[in-house]
Design an enzyme around this catalytic site. Sequence first.
Site, PDB file in Angstrom:
ATOM      1  N   ARG B 300       8.359 -19.845 -41.001  1.00 23.23           N
ATOM      2  CA  ARG B 300       9.268 -20.707 -40.871  1.00 23.23           C
ATOM      3  C   ARG B 300      10.048 -21.118 -42.040  1.00 23.23           C
ATOM      4  O   ARG B 300      11.050 -21.691 -42.509  1.00 23.23           O
ATOM      5  CB  ARG B 300       8.775 -21.900 -39.944  1.00 23.23           C
ATOM      6  CG  ARG B 300      10.027 -22.982 -39.534  1.00 23.23           C
ATOM      7  CD  ARG B 300       9.529 -23.684 -38.499  1.00 23.23           C
ATOM      8  NE  ARG B 300       9.632 -23.411 -37.313  1.00 23.23           N
ATOM      9  CZ  ARG B 300      10.503 -23.277 -36.271  1.00 23.23           C
ATOM     10  NH1 ARG B 300      11.779 -23.890 -36.722  1.00 23.23           N
ATOM     11  NH2 ARG B 300      10.593 -22.595 -35.139  1.00 23.23           N
ATOM     12  N   GLU B 734      11.622 -32.442 -35.577  1.00 22.46           N
ATOM     13  CA  GLU B 734      11.261 -32.189 -36.803  1.00 22.46           C
ATOM     14  C   GLU B 734      12.271 -32.143 -37.791  1.00 22.46           C
ATOM     15  O   GLU B 734      12.138 -32.643 -38.911  1.00 22.46           O
ATOM     16  CB  GLU B 734      10.544 -30.563 -36.862  1.00 22.46           C
ATOM     17  CG  GLU B 734       9.166 -30.614 -36.148  1.00 22.46           C
ATOM     18  CD  GLU B 734       8.997 -29.079 -35.741  1.00 22.46           C
ATOM     19  OE1 GLU B 734       9.727 -28.672 -35.007  1.00 22.46           O
ATOM     20  OE2 GLU B 734       8.213 -28.483 -36.434  1.00 22.46           O
TER      21      GLU B 734
END
Lengths: 489, 780
Positions: B300, B734
Site C-alpha cells: 500500500r 483512512e
Amino acid sequence: MKSRAEITFYLNGQKQVVRGEQTLFTVSDFLRYEKSLTGTKVVCAEGDCGACTSLLASAQSADSTRFKAINTCIFPVLGLDGGHLITIEGIADGERLHPIQESMIKCHGSQCGFCTPGFVCAMTAMTEDFLTKKKSSPSADLTAKKVKNSLTGNLCRCTGYQPIIEAALDTDLTKITPLRERYTSRAQSAELKKVIKIPAAIEWANGKVHLPTTVKQATALKAANKNLKIVAGATDLGVQVNKGRLRYTEIMSLQNIAELREIKESKSKVSVGARVSLAQLQSFIAAKDPELDRILNLFASPQIKNTGTLIGNVVNGSPIGDMIPYLLATDSEVVAASKNGIRRIPISKFYVGYKQLALKPTEIVVAIEIPRRNKRDILRLFKVSLRKDLDISAVTFALRVRKSMKSGTVETARIVFGGVGPTVKRLDHFEKQWFGKPFERALFSRLSKEIQYHVHPISDVRGSKEYRLKLCQNLVVRAAHEIFDGDSQ
Amino acid sequence: MSTRSHVLGKSEFVDDIPFMSNELHVGYVGSPVAHGELISIDASEALRVEGIVAILSAESLHAKNWGTIVQDQPLLVDKVISHKDEPICLIASESRAALEQARKLVKFKIKSLPAILSLDEAIRKKSYLHSPTPFQCGDVERALKNAPHRHHGVFNIGGQEHFYLESQASIAYPQDGDFIKIVSSSQHPTETQHVVAHALGLPFHSVTCEVKRMGGAFGGKESQAAPFAAMAALMAQKLKRPCRIVLTKDDDMKVTGKRHPFQTHFDVGFDDNGKILGLKLKLYADGGAYTDLSPSILDRAMFHSDGCYFLENALIEGWVCKTHTHSNTAFRGFGGPQGALLIESLFEDVAQHLRRLGRDTDSAEIRVSNLYGKAERNQTPYGQIVENNLLPELFQNLLISSNYKKRRKEIDHHNKDSKAIIRGMAITGCKFGISFTTRFLNQGNALVHIHRDGTVQVSTGATDMGQGVNTKIQIVAARTFGIAIDDVHVTVTSTEKNANTSPTAASSGSDINGMATEIACKKILARLRQVALHAFKEVKDRQNNAPNEIELNSTMSERESSDLEQRIRFDCNKAIDTETGKTMPWKDLINLTYLNRISISDYGHMKTEGLAFDRAKGKGRAFKYFTPGAAVSEVSIDTYTGEVKILRADILMDLGRPIHHGIDRGQVTGGFIQGAGWMLTENLYYAEDGGLVSHSPTTYKIPNIQDVPREFNVGFLENDLNEGTVLKSKAVGEPPLLLSASVFAAVKDALRHRSHCPYIDLKVPATPEEVLKKLSPHEL
C-alpha cells in the site's frame, strides 16, 4: 480523644462508610470493582488521559459544595473522606440527560466512547464553575479558549477534539441544574464538616491510614514512625503505586488539617499551606502574578491541579519539577515541622541530590513561604516540552533580577535551570558575576555563550543533551529579547 | 448508535463485563532482551505467590505460531526471542495484585544474541522479510538523465503508536464440551476465532468470537488482538475456568506493533516549472520481528507513493526489513501515508530548489501542475486509471476557500520581521485507494432478521471501533426498508452469525458490510412486494387461517420483478402501491408475510467487482475507486524552542454522497489530528536494549485539545459519481489521515525562512528538537 476507624463520603447521593484496606484503593478501582460503576474508565493509570475523571466536592474546601474534576485512577479512596463524589453514572438526572450529554450526542463528540465518560465529567465540572462565575459576572461567555483550558486533562484519540469543542460551545447552559443543587444540602455539608474534624486511624491486617486533624498530631505520628509516608494529592504517589514501583502499608494524609489548607499573606511573604491545591494557588495568584499563572496553565490539567499541591511538587524533588525553578528564583523557604517545632529551610539548600531532601525523618513540610516580589524585580519563567500542554519539561528556566534603585545595576540575580542535572540548578557563578553590573544585554550574551560550561544535561526520552543545551542558550536569548525588545511570548 | 450509552457511561467494553465468580486474571511475562535464545524458565517462586493458579509456556500450545500472512510469530517464545517484552509465559491468578507480583518473580535463563535495532542497520545487513515486484512505468533512467534538475536523498519517517484508549482485552469462557467462547476487543473476530482454534487444536466450529465494540483500534486490533485472545483461551482450556486478559497501557504499548517506520531513498528529476519528469524510489519498511501484515502494508505504501500526482516515469521498489522490535502492524492508512508523505515532502524541496535558482514559485502551484489529469495524465505507475477525478476541483476550490494567496503574502511579510515566531503554509492532497489489496478480503456478508413487530436486527462482520460503521449499516437498512432508524438494531458482531468475515479495515467496513446488508434487505423486499401486491388486490380481511395462503411466484421474469419494484415502494414505515395509492403499515405487512409462512429474514453476500491487479507484473486495477481530498495547513514555529503550533487547517474531500455527514466529518477531524500527532509530537523513543521507553502518555504525546487548530474548516465536494457502492458513498476512515502531510509540508515551508540548510531534510516526527536542529542559531 475522639477518633474514628473509617472514612465517610457520599457517592452519587448515597452515603458511604469505608473501612480497612479499601481506603487505600484508587478511587477508580473502588468504583469499578467494589461498586460495579464501570462507566469510569482507566487507560493510563497515571493521570495523563482523564478517562477516569469524576467530580469531587470536599468538606475541606472553602467552597465545600463546588464540584471539581479529579483523576480517580491515582486518587486514593481515603481522599474522599468528607467529600461527595459524582461519577458519570450520576451526571444524568434519571432518564433525563445532562445538557452536556445531549450536545455531545448532537455534535458527535463521542466516537468509540472510551474517553467519553471522562470528557462528560470534565465538561460538567467546567459548566459547574462557569455557572458559579456567571452569578457574579452575568456577561461572562463560555469561549473556545475556556473550553480548551478546561479539557487539557482529557485525551481523545478518535474525534480530533473539534466535535467536542463544538459540543461544549453548543450546550444550552440555561438548562443546567448544577450538581451542587441536585446533590448537596446544608445538612449534608454540616455532617461532612463534622466528620473531618475527628482524627481517623484506619487499621487492617497489614496496613494503616492516618488522617490527623492538627499539625501536632501529625508530627507526633511522624516522630513515632520515621518511615511513615505522607500523601498529599497523590498525583505522583498514585502513579508510583499503579506502576508497581511503590507499595506502602502505612500512610498519613494531611488533608483534614484545616490550617494547612490556607494561603496566608503578610507584607513580606505569601505562605502556602501543605494542602493548598495548585488550583487554589493559581486562583489566588492569577491576577497578582501573570507570569506564574501562565506557567501553571501549561503545567498541569485541571484534574491534577485540583488535587496536586505545591508542596507535593516541591517534596517530590524532581529535577524537572515545574514549580521549583520559580521557588528558587524567588528565594522561597520550606517550612518543616517536627515535635520540636518549626524550622525554615531555604529552598536553595533543600535539594541535596537526585530526589534527596534536606529533611529530617521526623519532619514534615507544612508550608512554603514565597517572599513578595519587589517592584524592581523582573521575573521570567520558561518551560519547554515536546507537547506544549500537560507535558513534562525538557528544560525549565527561571530568571529574577532586581535592579538597584539608584544606579539600575543588578542588586540580585537568580538564574535557575531545570532538566539539566540531578537537581534543579541555580547558576551561582553567573548570579555573582551579574551582581553590581549594569543590567544590559551583554550579561545575557555572556550567559548564553558560557552556560555550556555550567550545565551538563543528559540525553533521555525528553530530549538529547545537545538539544537541552541549545534550549538553555536560546531561552537566555529569548529572555533578553523579551526584556530589552519587548518581544513577549 | 451507541452514543447515548457512551455519554451515560453505560456502554459495555470487555473489561466492564462483570467477573464470573470463578474467573481468573491472565497476564504474560515478557522477555528482558531483544534477541536471544531461551534456555529455561524458572517459575517456582512465582508459583508460590498466594493466588497464582497456573503458569504455562509454549509447550502447552497445540500450535505454537500464528500470523495473518505467514505463520511465523510464536504466541509464546519457544526457543528464540525476537524482541524485547515478547511474551514468554502466561500466568493465571485469582487476583490482579497477585498476578502483578508473580510477573516479577519468573526467572529466565537466556543466551543473549546481537540484535538489529535500527532500520539503518537492517538495510545495511540486508535483513529482509519480503520484497514484492516493483512498479514501473515509462523510462525512469532516461527521464532522470535528461531532467534539467535533480534531487536525491533519504527520507526518514518514524513509527506511531495507535494509542487506542481501550488496551488489548479478551475474555475466554469455556463452554460445554471443548467449546470456547471469546469476547474480544478485535477488528477481526474471524481471525481471532481461527487463531484461537489453531492454538488450542480445535476445529473452527468449536470457537466463537464476539465483539460488541472497541474503545478505539485504528488498525492495532486487526491482527494483533488475536494472540491475546489465544492466551486467555489457552488458560481457559487448561483450567476450565473463564480467563480474562486486559493489558495495562504500558504493557500494551511495549508489546504491540506500531505504524511502520519507513526509510525512503529517492531520486527525482524535474523541469523548470517543478513538473516531475522521473522518480525513483526505494522504500524500506521496518516490519519488526515478524511478518504480520507487513507485505500488504509495504504494497500500500508503494501504491500510494504517487500521492495524488501523475508520474510519467517511475520505478518504485520496496523491502520489508526485519528488526528486533515488536512486530509492526496495521495503522490507519496501512502504509499509504508513509508512501504518500515522501512526494509531498519532495515538492517543498523542489520549490526550494527552484527558488534558489531565482524563480518566484510556490509549492502549491507546483503541486497543481503535477496533479492527475482527467482525460490524460491519469494512469498510475501500476497502470490503474484514475476515474471520476475531482482532484483539480478539490485543489482549486480549497485554494480559494482557504484564501491561500492572500495568506501567503501575509506569511512572507510576517517572516521578514519576526524574530521569535516564523510561519509556514502548504497544501497537500491524497487519493486513497479503496479495496483490500488482498483480493479475497473484498467480500462481506450480512444477516437480516425482521421481527413480527416490524423491527429489524442486522448483523454483519463489521466491528465498531468508534468509526460509526454500525450506525451507517443501520442507516442503510432503514433507508432500504423505508423505515425509521430506531426500528433497526445492529447486533453484536459474532462469528456465530457471520462467518468468514474480513477485518473491519482498509476503510472498507461500511462499503462491504453496508452493501451486504443492502443485498440481504433487497432479497426480503422482493418477497414483501409480492405479499403487498396480493394484499392490495384483495379487500378481504386475512385472518390466521385464511383459506387461500399467499404463495410466492418464484418464476417471475426480470422484467416483472423490475415492474413490481417500480410499483411497490417502501417509505415512512409503509408499503405504497404507486398505481392505486393504497398503503399498508410496514408492521402489518411484516406480520402478514410471516402468517403466510414466507421468510422475513435473509442473508446477503457481496464481493467487490472489477478488481484485477496482477501481483507478478505489478500492474492492474488494484482499487475499486479512490477517495481524494486536499488540505491547507498553516503552522507557526517558535524559533527559540522549535515548538510548532497548527494555526489553521482547511480540508476539502470528495466522499461521493456521504451516508452521514456528522460521522464522516468526525472521521476527517479525527484522522487529520491523529496524523498531525504523528507529524509533530508522537516520538517513539527506545532504549539501547531495544525496549520502548515512551510507553505511556507521560512520555508519548498524542495531540491534546490545545493542539487543535484555532480555525479548522472541513468541507465535502458532494457528487453522485461513485456508482456501484453503497448509496453512492465513499470510504472515509483512512484518507483524511494522509492530509496531515500538509502540516509537515507547512513546517518545511516555514523552516526555509530561517534555516542554514539548503534543503530542509526534516524527519518525521518534526519534534521541537528536530525542528530546532534545522534552525539557524539566534544571535544577541
